[in-house]
Scaffold this motif. Structure first.
Motif: not given
Length: 134
Positions: A63, A81, A126-127
């Motif tokens: 992340a 992420n 995801n992002g």
């Protein structure tokens, strides 16, 4: 946050500085077989990296936020992420591979077919992937 840019002209050394929120980090940078690999799976770091022109750079993390400022090197960035922001060098050509499973990605220009084009591979599970060029 990780800021990645091209080293000053004439510098052939990879330079990096990473700090964790506690002052220390387990981030690892390895230069091997002409590639520069940065493992940020430890998370919670703030890094500034300068990559020599024409080299191969790989970053992998769980992340975070990655800012790619006018890269003049081949890059392969993978985040589970987070956000990747790409600011192209106006004088450089790029061959893009952009993959986003869930989230929002800006429209990138068509990839260059030039043999001198830098490979820009960006993958986010995801992002968000931003393109800040003209």
């Amino acid at each position: 946050k990780v800021v990645v840019n091209t080293a000053d002209p004439g510098k052939d050394l990879f330079d990096w500085d990473c700090k964790g929120f506690s002052g220390r980090t387990n981030a690892q940078a390895i230069e091997k077989d002409g590639r520069i690999l940065l493992d940020l799976s430890d998370g919670n770091v703030k890094c500034t990296l300068s990559i020599p022109e024409g080299r191969n750079f790989e970053l992998e993390g769980r992340a975070g936020k990655v800012l790619l400022e006018e890269p003049e090197f081949n890059l392969d960035v993978k985040l589970a992420n987070g956000k990747v922001e790409f600011i192209p060098n106006e004088g450089a050509d790029y061959a893009y591979t952009i993959k986003l499973a869930r989230g929002k990605a800006d429209q990138f220009p068509a990839s260059s077919v030039s043999a001198k084009a830098y490979r820009a591979k960006i993958e986010v599970e995801n992002g968000k992937i931003d393109y800040e060029g003209k």
